[in-house]
Design a protein around this motif. Structure first.
Motif, PDB file in Angstrom:
ATOM      1  N   SER A   1      28.668 -74.630 -39.811  1.00 19.90           N
ATOM      2  CA  SER A   1      29.324 -75.678 -39.019  1.00 19.90           C
ATOM      3  C   SER A   1      29.028 -77.063 -39.584  1.00 19.90           C
ATOM      4  CB  SER A   1      28.906 -75.594 -37.553  1.00 19.90           C
ATOM      5  OG  SER A   1      27.515 -75.775 -37.411  1.00 19.90           O
ATOM      6  N   ALA A   2      27.812 -77.283 -40.052  1.00 13.20           N
ATOM      7  CA  ALA A   2      27.472 -78.572 -40.657  1.00 13.20           C
ATOM      8  C   ALA A   2      28.265 -78.778 -41.937  1.00 13.20           C
ATOM      9  CB  ALA A   2      25.974 -78.647 -40.942  1.00 13.20           C
ATOM     10  N   PHE A   3      28.374 -77.742 -42.756  1.00 13.64           N
ATOM     11  CA  PHE A   3      29.112 -77.819 -44.009  1.00 13.64           C
ATOM     12  C   PHE A   3      30.569 -78.195 -43.763  1.00 13.64           C
ATOM     13  CE2 PHE A   3      31.408 -75.694 -47.543  1.00 13.64           C
ATOM     14  CZ  PHE A   3      30.865 -76.415 -48.593  1.00 13.64           C
ATOM     15  N   CYS A   4      31.203 -77.572 -42.781  1.00 10.54           N
ATOM     16  CA  CYS A   4      32.606 -77.864 -42.477  1.00 10.54           C
ATOM     17  C   CYS A   4      32.801 -79.291 -41.984  1.00 10.54           C
ATOM     18  CB  CYS A   4      33.136 -76.879 -41.444  1.00 10.54           C
ATOM     19  SG  CYS A   4      33.320 -75.203 -42.086  1.00 10.54           S
ATOM     20  N   CYS A   5      31.793 -79.869 -41.374  1.00 12.42           N
ATOM     21  CA  CYS A   5      31.896 -81.237 -40.850  1.00 12.42           C
ATOM     22  C   CYS A   5      31.912 -82.295 -41.948  1.00 12.42           C
ATOM     23  CB  CYS A   5      30.755 -81.518 -39.877  1.00 12.42           C
ATOM     24  SG  CYS A   5      30.925 -80.632 -38.326  1.00 12.42           S
ATOM     25  N   TYR A   6      31.569 -81.950 -43.169  1.00  7.06           N
ATOM     26  CA  TYR A   6      31.598 -82.907 -44.277  1.00  7.06           C
ATOM     27  C   TYR A   6      33.016 -83.225 -44.744  1.00  7.06           C
ATOM     28  CZ  TYR A   6      26.570 -82.794 -45.175  1.00  7.06           C
ATOM     29  OH  TYR A   6      25.215 -82.938 -45.075  1.00  7.06           O
ATOM     30  N   PHE A   7      33.999 -82.447 -44.320  1.00  4.65           N
ATOM     31  CA  PHE A   7      35.333 -82.573 -44.883  1.00  4.65           C
ATOM     32  C   PHE A   7      36.352 -83.216 -43.953  1.00  4.65           C
ATOM     33  CE2 PHE A   7      33.111 -79.224 -47.091  1.00  4.65           C
ATOM     34  CZ  PHE A   7      33.344 -79.555 -48.416  1.00  4.65           C
ATOM     35  N   GLY A   8      35.932 -83.741 -42.820  1.00  7.43           N
ATOM     36  CA  GLY A   8      36.858 -84.393 -41.900  1.00  7.43           C
ATOM     37  C   GLY A   8      37.730 -83.391 -41.173  1.00  7.43           C
TER      38      GLY A   8
END
Length: 75
Positions: free
Chosen positions: A19-26
């Motif tokens: 979930s943190a990783f996906c949040c880096y992409f807007g």
């Protein structure tokens, strides 16, 4: 994986590193998680939003997950 995520605006992820990783992409990110530090300290609406300004939706049950997907991604 970075190329794929960089070309996406909508994500469905599970609690934790994904979930943190996906949040880096807007874009929009629906996060499914039942318990943990992220929920306990409200990190989805504070820290995670600061990673890229993602619009984050958190749910802890499957019915709500399906509803969020239909409401945000199937318009």
């Amino acid at each position: 994986q970075l190329l794929l995520h960089a070309n996406c605006d909508h994500f469905i992820s599970v609690q934790g590193g994904t979930s943190a990783f996906c949040c880096y992409f807007g874009g929009k990110n629906i996060i499914f998680g039942r318990r943990g530090t992220e929920i306990e300290y409200g990190l989805y609406q504070t820290l995670f939003k600061k990673l890229s300004g993602s619009e984050i939706f958190h749910t802890d049950n499957y019915s709500s997950l399906i509803h969020l997907v239909k409401e945000n991604y199937l318009k």
